[in-house]
Motif scaffolding. Structure first.
Motif, PDB file in Angstrom:
ATOM      1  N   GLN A   8       0.490  -1.129  -0.032  1.00 51.93           N
ATOM      2  CA  GLN A   8      -0.188  -0.138   0.272  1.00 51.93           C
ATOM      3  C   GLN A   8       1.249   1.536  -0.090  1.00 51.93           C
ATOM      4  O   GLN A   8       1.864   1.060   0.440  1.00 51.93           O
ATOM      5  CB  GLN A   8      -0.765  -0.226   1.185  1.00 51.93           C
ATOM      6  N   LEU A  87     -12.796   4.712 -12.766  1.00 54.78           N
ATOM      7  CA  LEU A  87     -11.627   3.886 -12.138  1.00 54.78           C
ATOM      8  C   LEU A  87     -10.256   3.805 -13.063  1.00 54.78           C
ATOM      9  O   LEU A  87      -9.491   3.756 -13.197  1.00 54.78           O
ATOM     10  CB  LEU A  87     -11.990   2.752 -11.361  1.00 54.78           C
ATOM     11  N   ASP A  90      -8.804   6.563 -13.819  1.00 56.13           N
ATOM     12  CA  ASP A  90      -8.086   7.430 -12.921  1.00 56.13           C
ATOM     13  C   ASP A  90      -6.563   6.914 -13.255  1.00 56.13           C
ATOM     14  O   ASP A  90      -5.467   7.679 -13.216  1.00 56.13           O
ATOM     15  CB  ASP A  90      -8.802   6.584 -11.401  1.00 56.13           C
ATOM     16  N   LEU A 129     -16.947   8.509  -6.056  1.00 57.17           N
ATOM     17  CA  LEU A 129     -15.755   8.181  -5.865  1.00 57.17           C
ATOM     18  C   LEU A 129     -14.792   8.488  -5.531  1.00 57.17           C
ATOM     19  O   LEU A 129     -13.454   7.632  -5.877  1.00 57.17           O
ATOM     20  CB  LEU A 129     -14.946   7.331  -7.032  1.00 57.17           C
ATOM     21  N   MET A 132     -11.594   7.196  -3.441  1.00 54.78           N
ATOM     22  CA  MET A 132     -11.130   6.513  -4.304  1.00 54.78           C
ATOM     23  C   MET A 132     -10.344   6.340  -4.930  1.00 54.78           C
ATOM     24  O   MET A 132      -8.955   5.827  -5.956  1.00 54.78           O
ATOM     25  CB  MET A 132     -11.931   4.714  -4.795  1.00 54.78           C
ATOM     26  N   LYS A 381       0.649   7.851  -5.484  1.00 55.97           N
ATOM     27  CA  LYS A 381      -0.479   6.988  -6.077  1.00 55.97           C
ATOM     28  C   LYS A 381      -0.630   6.348  -6.855  1.00 55.97           C
ATOM     29  O   LYS A 381      -1.575   5.395  -7.438  1.00 55.97           O
ATOM     30  CB  LYS A 381      -1.255   8.713  -6.343  1.00 55.97           C
TER      31      LYS A 381
END
Length: 400
Positions: A8, A87, A90, A129, A132, A381
């Motif tokens: 992560q 998503l 992104d 979203l 996220m 990110k």
């Protein structure tokens, strides 16, 4: 030094590198931040990203991108839910170094993909979203001038704070000229999710609004300006059009179609947007002026992705490689200048007090730069497969 491949995103305290593009130009630098903001003095401890010889650049600010439409409707008439599509978008943005994106959402008399229902799906998906998403997503409302029935809707969206930038478009005359082209007309109808005859009726009905368009657009522009939004005019064909929109308060000339219109925009102090794909390809797909020549002539202040998210990164490095501008000047076109044009004074350069939005780029292969890491508001990110070196030492060791 320790090689870490995190499961992560780690909480980073800063970056060190030998090729950092700061306010003074390119050179060795150590950038630290706190709470997502670049600090005047580096934190004394924490995790650090060692960029080595990778380029460290301010994150790209893209003020006009509509490539998301291909994720929502990958084939004419074939639509997908916005949540899954965004998503995917992104991930594309982050992998191409775009840390702030203004999605070109169109509100048009055409309907379908460029109608109100699809715009509402965009707003709903972004709200759902947002926790996220890695990049910062905003909406650039592309309003079709002849869509008088949509003015009140657009005014409500502006009042609700849903819009980050307004552009006045007028594609109706061009579409009307193509009505005899059955192939093109069929494409328009498929995007509008209707049959060809229905599309013809929609175009004729919109055309009947001609006398009321100027007053309606003045009302819309005034509302946007009162809300503090930047306003652009799209595809200015001539000097008179640019002059008209400048007087109305549209201080961005988006994709001017003639050199004369771009020249007037420069004289008026307006921002001038051209497409980064135009630079990469060496030509406009619509017959507009050559963007590289416009940059060289000082007639372009901003490059936007338009329909291709990889293009801003590629275009800026290409301009530097060709010697049209130095790297700092070329990068201003995709980071500092669009941020300022959009009224975002908190990003666009790697300077103390601004957001920690940065990208690490491997530029060893000319024409094929690779984004190895993307940091948004101080958080990692995106990271490519290559190992990322995170220094656990303190800032003094890094700076030594």
């Amino acid at each position: 030094m320790h090689t870490i491949i995190p499961t992560q995103a780690p909480q980073l305290s800063g970056i060190t590198g030998r090729r950092v593009l700061g306010a003074a130009g390119l050179g060795p630098a150590t950038l630290g931040w706190r709470d997502g903001t670049l600090a005047q003095h580096a934190p004394a401890s924490g995790l650090w990203l060692d960029a080595g010889d990778l380029l460290v650049l301010p994150g790209i600010v893209d003020i006009h991108g509509d490539a998301f439409e291909r994720a929502v409707m990958p084939r004419p008439g074939v639509s997908f839910p916005y949540a899954g599509a965004l998503l995917d978008v992104d991930r594309q943005l982050l992998a191409n170094g775009i840390t702030t994106e203004f999605h070109g959402v169109t509100l048009s008399w055409e309907g379908g993909l460029r109608g109100e229902a699809y715009a509402l799906r965009m707003f709903e998906a972004l709200a759902q979203l947002r926790p996220m998403l890695g990049a910062e997503h905003k909406v650039h409302l592309r309003f079709e001038a002849f869509h008088l029935a949509g003015v009140d809707t657009a005014l409500a969206w502006i009042a609700d704070g849903r819009i980050g930038l307004l552009a006045i478009n007028d594609h109706l005359p061009m579409m009307a000229r193509r009505m005899a082209d059955e192939g093109k007309l069929r494409q328009y109808a498929e995007r509008a999710e209707c049959d060809v005859e229905t599309f013809r009726r929609r175009l004729r009905a919109a055309s009947a609004n001609a006398q009321e368009v100027p007053e309606a657009m003045a009302r819309l522009i005034a509302a946007a300006r009162a809300a503090g939004l930047p306003v652009a005019s799209h595809d200015d064909p001539d000097v008179a059009t640019r002059q008209h929109y400048h007087r109305r308060g549209c201080r961005i000339a988006e994709f001017p179609l003639t050199i004369d219109a771009a020249t007037l925009a420069r004289q008026l102090g307006d921002d001038i947007v051209f497409g980064a794909p135009n630079v990469v390809r060496g030509i406009s797909h619509t017959g507009a002026p050559n963007a590289t020549e416009m940059v060289a002539a000082g007639l372009c202040t901003v490059l936007a992705s338009d329909y291709c998210y990889p293009a801003p990164l590629q275009a800026a490095l290409r301009l530097a490689q060709l010697g049209v501008l130095d790297l700092q000047g070329a990068w201003h076109l995709v980071s500092r200048n669009p941020a300022r044009a959009a009224g975002l004074r908190d990003r666009g350069t790697l300077a103390a007090g601004l957001r920690a939005d940065a990208i690490l780029v491997d530029d060893r292969q000319p024409g094929a730069p690779r984004v190895c890491a993307t940091i948004v508001n101080g958080e990692l990110k995106h990271a490519a497969a290559m190992p990322l070196l995170v220094d656990l030492a303190d800032a003094g060791t890094l700076a030594a």
